[in-house]
Design a protein around this motif. Structure first.
Motif, PDB file in Angstrom:
ATOM      1  N   ASN A 153      37.236  45.327  42.404  1.00 34.77           N
ATOM      2  CA  ASN A 153      37.867  44.582  41.312  1.00 34.77           C
ATOM      3  C   ASN A 153      36.863  44.430  40.183  1.00 34.77           C
ATOM      4  OD1 ASN A 153      39.484  43.573  43.826  1.00 34.77           O
ATOM      5  ND2 ASN A 153      40.733  42.975  42.062  1.00 34.77           N
ATOM      6  N   LEU A 161      39.081  39.869  38.145  1.00 34.01           N
ATOM      7  CA  LEU A 161      40.422  40.213  37.680  1.00 34.01           C
ATOM      8  C   LEU A 161      41.286  40.664  38.858  1.00 34.01           C
ATOM      9  CD1 LEU A 161      39.531  42.212  34.436  1.00 34.01           C
ATOM     10  CD2 LEU A 161      40.071  39.774  34.663  1.00 34.01           C
ATOM     11  N   PRO A 162      42.559  40.230  38.907  1.00 35.38           N
ATOM     12  CA  PRO A 162      43.429  40.543  40.056  1.00 35.38           C
ATOM     13  C   PRO A 162      43.725  42.031  40.264  1.00 35.38           C
ATOM     14  CG  PRO A 162      44.309  38.707  38.788  1.00 35.38           C
ATOM     15  CD  PRO A 162      43.188  39.284  37.972  1.00 35.38           C
ATOM     16  N   VAL A 200      37.841  37.154  47.628  1.00 36.56           N
ATOM     17  CA  VAL A 200      38.398  38.468  47.983  1.00 36.56           C
ATOM     18  C   VAL A 200      39.010  38.428  49.379  1.00 36.56           C
ATOM     19  CG1 VAL A 200      37.794  40.850  48.529  1.00 36.56           C
ATOM     20  CG2 VAL A 200      36.919  39.794  46.447  1.00 36.56           C
ATOM     21  N   ASN A 203      42.409  36.491  49.015  1.00 32.63           N
ATOM     22  CA  ASN A 203      43.438  36.817  48.025  1.00 32.63           C
ATOM     23  C   ASN A 203      43.632  38.302  47.739  1.00 32.63           C
ATOM     24  OD1 ASN A 203      44.090  33.965  46.924  1.00 32.63           O
ATOM     25  ND2 ASN A 203      41.860  34.064  46.821  1.00 32.63           N
ATOM     26  N   VAL A 204      42.688  39.136  48.125  1.00 31.26           N
ATOM     27  CA  VAL A 204      42.808  40.560  47.793  1.00 31.26           C
ATOM     28  C   VAL A 204      43.214  41.341  49.025  1.00 31.26           C
ATOM     29  CG1 VAL A 204      41.596  42.614  46.976  1.00 31.26           C
ATOM     30  CG2 VAL A 204      41.090  40.391  45.951  1.00 31.26           C
TER      31      VAL A 204
END
Length: 398
Positions: A153, A161-162, A200, A203-204
């Protein structure tokens, strides 16, 4: 510590690496925060990144792909190769013969059922230039191979950033490992790294088998597979070591059979003596009956029948006085048959090129005279000799 790029992070200018070098040295030490010290405006989203861009690399991704060759290319200098992801939504028809194709299948299913090389045709809708180009040809799938990408990212103003980033291991991009903030303490920097790592994890979504999802054309000018990655060594076939073609040993005594006789028609019945017309062996005595019979026979002829014998129309009978029947015969010939045919026509010197390009009867029909002369270097009289056989079944008399 000299900074070559204007950013908020420190890094050692002597520890810059091209992407292949970075991957080789740090692939087992991720995640890492890096600064792009040398950006590149590539031709894909996978090799386009700005200088000074800060990236948090999560991990290395390996993607399985298949090398394919657009199979109608006549000589190597014009050949085009494609790279196809094994796991994708693209559908293909397996070509089993000149007239038969399988139902659309995914590439993953095809590789499970068939041993490479295998000939396929793209069945999916062509919605961009590359797919429209590929859809025009058949594709000879040669072998599987693996491409490497780095997943991460980007950071902007120190915020992750998403949108996920997938970066090719391109030698045109160079990076350096961030070692701290320019005007902040090391503790602050390491605390930030821990925060990014925890964010991360929560959420990732890190997907398996991540990679370029598109079918790509090889870019020989830039030596890439079309995904931003360099063409791996020994990936493209070497014609000195033809692993994909099997040598065909033709029968030196084989003589091509004579094609079916085109335009066969049954003979008309013999004319009866004394100018009398007969119907079912019954003589016609009167002039009036003769006129009636003559009129009926004319109707019969126009309808395609006469005296219980059928006069076949060329198009409906399956026989054709043109070269159509000969061509349909040619299309059923195998690669081995074509090799033997070349020998019988005294065109032996072209066997190797025809064998390399898997020229069977169906493909031979599609070779125009200009292709034979320019790509295969046929002499004019040799083109005539081959075309006379294709169109008329003519074999030179010796």
């Amino acid at each position: 510590m000299e900074q070559l790029c204007d950013c908020d992070y420190e890094y050692d200018s002597e520890d810059q690496y091209t992407m292949p070098e970075f991957h080789q040295k740090y692939k087992d030490k991720l995640p890492l925060l890096v600064v792009v010290s040398g950006g590149f405006n590539g031709k894909t989203v996978y090799d386009e990144v700005s200088t000074n861009q800060v990236i948090w690399f999560h991990r290395v991704c390996q993607q399985s792909r298949v090398l394919g060759r657009l199979s109608n290319q006549a000589v190597r200098q014009y050949e085009e190769f494609v790279s196809i992801p094994v796991h994708s939504g693209h559908m293909f028809n397996v070509i089993t013969s000149s007239r038969n194709e399988s139902d659309p299948e995914t590439l993953e299913d095809i590789l499970t059922k068939h041993k490479l090389p295998v000939l396929v045709r793209l069945a999916s809708e062509a919605y961009d230039y590359t797919l429209r180009t590929v859809k025009r040809y058949t594709i000879l799938l040669l072998k599987t191979y693996t491409e490497t990408f780095l997943q991460g990212n980007c950071l902007q103003d120190d915020i992750l950033l998403p949108p996920p980033l997938l970066l090719a291991v391109s030698p045109d991009i160079s990076v350096a490992i961030a070692t701290g903030y320019v005007n902040k303490s090391k503790d602050t920097f390491h605390r930030k790294l821990r925060q990014i790592s925890e964010f991360v994890k929560r959420n990732v979504e890190l997907k398996e088998k991540e990679g370029c999802k598109e079918i790509t054309l090889f870019d020989k000018q830039d030596s890439t597979t079309g995904t931003g990655n360099s063409i791996p060594p020994d990936l493209l076939p070497s014609y000195d070591e033809d692993f994909m073609y099997q040598d065909i040993e033709p029968d030196i005594n084989w003589i091509p059979p004579i094609p079916p006789n085109p335009g066969f028609r049954p003979s008309l019945p013999a004319r009866p003596p004394d100018g009398l017309l007969c119907q079912n062996d019954t003589p016609v005595d009167s002039e009036m009956e003769s006129e009636k019979l003559s009129h009926k026979q004319s109707s019969d002829v126009s309808a395609g029948t006469f005296n219980s014998l059928t006069v076949y129309d060329d198009d409906e009978s399956g026989y054709n006085s043109s070269a159509g029947s000969v061509k349909s015969y040619i299309s059923d010939m195998s690669v081995e048959d074509i090799q033997s045919l070349l020998g019988a026509l005294n065109l032996t010197k072209y066997k190797k090129d025809f064998r390399k390009h898997l020229i069977d009867g169906a493909m031979l029909e599609g070779l125009e005279e200009t292709i034979l002369r320019e790509d295969f270097k046929f002499k004019h009289v040799e083109v005539i000799r081959l075309m006379k056989y294709i169109r008329e079944g003519h074999m030179p008399k010796q």
